[in-house]
Each structure stands twice: as structure tokens, then as C-alpha cells.
Design a protein around this motif. Structure first.
Motif, PDB file in Angstrom:
ATOM      1  N   LEU A  24       8.227  -1.490   5.066  1.00 41.22           N
ATOM      2  CA  LEU A  24       7.021  -0.732   5.396  1.00 41.22           C
ATOM      3  C   LEU A  24       7.352   0.741   5.610  1.00 41.22           C
ATOM      4  O   LEU A  24       6.618   1.628   5.153  1.00 41.22           O
ATOM      5  N   LYS A  25       8.454   1.021   6.293  1.00 41.33           N
ATOM      6  CA  LYS A  25       8.867   2.415   6.510  1.00 41.33           C
ATOM      7  C   LYS A  25       9.161   3.103   5.180  1.00 41.33           C
ATOM      8  O   LYS A  25       8.808   4.285   4.990  1.00 41.33           O
ATOM      9  N   ILE A  74       7.826   2.427   2.317  1.00 42.11           N
ATOM     10  CA  ILE A  74       6.535   2.678   1.680  1.00 42.11           C
ATOM     11  C   ILE A  74       5.879   3.923   2.262  1.00 42.11           C
ATOM     12  O   ILE A  74       5.371   4.789   1.538  1.00 42.11           O
ATOM     13  N   ARG A  75       5.903   4.043   3.578  1.00 38.79           N
ATOM     14  CA  ARG A  75       5.276   5.196   4.233  1.00 38.79           C
ATOM     15  C   ARG A  75       6.055   6.489   3.942  1.00 38.79           C
ATOM     16  O   ARG A  75       5.458   7.541   3.706  1.00 38.79           O
ATOM     17  N   ASN A  76       7.384   6.414   3.970  1.00 41.57           N
ATOM     18  CA  ASN A  76       8.185   7.615   3.711  1.00 41.57           C
ATOM     19  C   ASN A  76       8.024   8.113   2.280  1.00 41.57           C
ATOM     20  O   ASN A  76       8.196   9.307   2.002  1.00 41.57           O
ATOM     21  N   SER A  77       7.685   7.205   1.375  1.00 36.85           N
ATOM     22  CA  SER A  77       7.467   7.581  -0.026  1.00 36.85           C
ATOM     23  C   SER A  77       6.030   7.997  -0.284  1.00 36.85           C
ATOM     24  O   SER A  77       5.681   8.354  -1.412  1.00 36.85           O
ATOM     25  N   ASP A  78       5.197   7.919   0.754  1.00 39.26           N
ATOM     26  CA  ASP A  78       3.795   8.328   0.666  1.00 39.26           C
ATOM     27  C   ASP A  78       3.037   7.566  -0.412  1.00 39.26           C
ATOM     28  O   ASP A  78       2.149   8.113  -1.071  1.00 39.26           O
ATOM     29  N   ASP A  82      -1.653  -0.311   1.162  1.00 42.48           N
ATOM     30  CA  ASP A  82      -1.912  -0.916   2.461  1.00 42.48           C
ATOM     31  C   ASP A  82      -1.094  -2.202   2.594  1.00 42.48           C
ATOM     32  O   ASP A  82      -0.751  -2.847   1.592  1.00 42.48           O
ATOM     33  N   PHE A 122       3.198   2.038  12.157  1.00 46.50           N
ATOM     34  CA  PHE A 122       3.458   2.460  10.786  1.00 46.50           C
ATOM     35  C   PHE A 122       2.315   2.068   9.848  1.00 46.50           C
ATOM     36  O   PHE A 122       2.455   2.166   8.633  1.00 46.50           O
ATOM     37  N   GLY A 123       1.205   1.620  10.406  1.00 41.66           N
ATOM     38  CA  GLY A 123      -0.019   1.535   9.622  1.00 41.66           C
ATOM     39  C   GLY A 123      -0.372   0.214   8.989  1.00 41.66           C
ATOM     40  O   GLY A 123      -1.215   0.187   8.084  1.00 41.66           O
TER      41      GLY A 123
END
Length: 226
Positions: A68-69, A71-75, A79, A98-99
């Protein structure tokens, strides 16, 4: 509305089969990829660009939070709903920070994942509109506001529950045409008499609108819309 493109990440083949079968029974979703470990999941997600990922926490090569991190760090505009046996409060808090849009504990019933996916489709639909009202946000976040001036009291009538209420509201919000009690029952998996009780309650409280349609023969049909 185009189907939600979904990837399932699960290391247990039997659980993967169950999850896939459950998703296939829910309208509006298309499984475009499957992965049995974190590195494979990362590759599939980058290749297919899904809308939603059903993600297990315990994977052979990494944990779901790490993925998940990434995915978020890669913008990536993806979902995530966790489907896992992990009940550690600290992990869950981090995952929500982390959404992740939902968190489902294993083992779970079909009704739970169907409610989650119905809710997700409602959220996607609302985020594509020009403006979101407070009542829409309350459905998205699962908040139930008790307002005696609008609902006539703090409790639902006996036999009704809030989760089913939100499920019906989410279903109606997805429809472009008014639905009969029979339509709602078929779309939500509820008994027709149960669907009718909820619809009558929601209409009485002003949360949905009633349209009476008259045919050439037979009794008029009550149809409802959000």
C-alpha cells in the motif's frame, strides 16, 4: 457507468477462488488481474492500472501495508480494500492512515464484501459529480446522523438496521431509472417484503422519492429513486 476494474491479491489459492467467485456475483465489477505475492501484485497493478485492489496483509514476500505504501508513494490512482485476518490495531491504524477505503476481516460473509463494493461504487459515482452534499459524504463515510427533526427519533423501527439501509441507498444512487421494490430486492439480494419495508421508511423520511407508474392494466407500481 463502466465496470470497476479490480485486482485481487491473495496468497492462498482457495481463498483467491472464493474471493473471485464473490466478486463475480456483484454487478459493476470486472476482475482484470490476480496476484499471489507482493512483487507479482506490484507488477500486475502497474501493468493493468486498476481502479480497486482487494489486498491481503499476509503475503509471502512482503506485507500488504508495504505494498500500500508503494502504491501511495508512486501516486497511482488506485483504491485499496484490505481483506485479511490481521486484527492488529496498530497495523489497521497505519493502513487507514495510508488511505485504505475499507478493511474486511477474514473469514467474512458474502454480504459484507457486497456491501463494501456497493459502497465503493457509490463513492466513485459521487466523486465524478461536480458537487457532493453532506448526506452523500455521510453515506460514503458510514456516518449516521441522528436528527429528531428529520427522522422522528434516534432509532430505526424494529426490524430495520443501518447497514441494510445504507446498502439500499447506495444501490438506488447507482440507478438511472426509478426502481420497484422487486428491482431493489433483486439488486441487493434482499427479500421483496424486506426491501419494501426499507423503501417505505426511506420515502417517508424524505431520503428517496416515490413515483407511481400506471400501466394499461393491473395495479399501479411504486418506484423509488435517490
Amino acid at each position: 457507468m463502466e465496470p470497476v476494474r479490480l485486482v485481487i491479491v491473495e496468497d492462498d489459492p482457495m481463498v483467491m477462488e472464493v474471493n473471485s467467485e464473490f466478486v463475480s456475483r456483484i454487478s459493476g465489477y470486472k476482475i482484470i488481474g490476480k496476484a499471489f505475492n507482493g512483487s507479482e501484485a506490484w507488477k500486475v497493478i502497474n501493468q493493468t492500472k486498476p481502479d480497486l485492489v482487494l489486498l491481503d496483509y499476509f503475503l509471502p514476500d512482503m506485507d500488504g501495508l508495504s505494498l500500500l505504501k508503494d502504491i501511495r508513494n508512486s501516486d497511482l490512482p488506485v483504491d485499496v480494500i484490505f481483506v485479511t485476518a490481521n486484527r492488529d490495531p496498530g497495523h489497521i491504524q497505519q493502513i487507514l492512515r495510508f488511505g485504505a477505503v475499507d478493511y474486511i476481516f477474514k473469514p467474512f460473509r458474502f454480504e459484507r464484501i457486497r456491501t463494501a463494493l456497493d459502497q465503493y461504487r457509490f463513492m466513485r459515482k459521487k466523486f465524478r459529480e461536480q458537487q457532493i452534499e453532506q448526506r452523500d459524504m455521510d453515506v460514503i463515510t458510514g456516518i449516521r446522523v441522528h436528527d429528531s427533526t428529520q427522522t422522528g427519533g434516534n432509532d430505526l423501527p424494529k426490524g430495520l438496521n443501518d447497514r441494510t439501509l445504507q446498502q439500499i441507498l447506495s444501490f438506488l444512487a447507482e440507478q438511472t431509472e426509478p426502481m420497484s421494490a422487486e428491482d431493489v430486492a433483486a439488486g441487493t439480494g434482499l427479500a421483496r417484503v424486506t426491501a419494501r419495508r426499507y423503501l417505505e421508511y426511506l420515502q417517508k423520511k424524505g431520503h428517496i422519492q416515490l413515483e407511481v407508474q400506471y400501466g394499461s392494466i393491473g395495479r399501479p407500481v411504486n418506484r423509488y429513486k435517490k
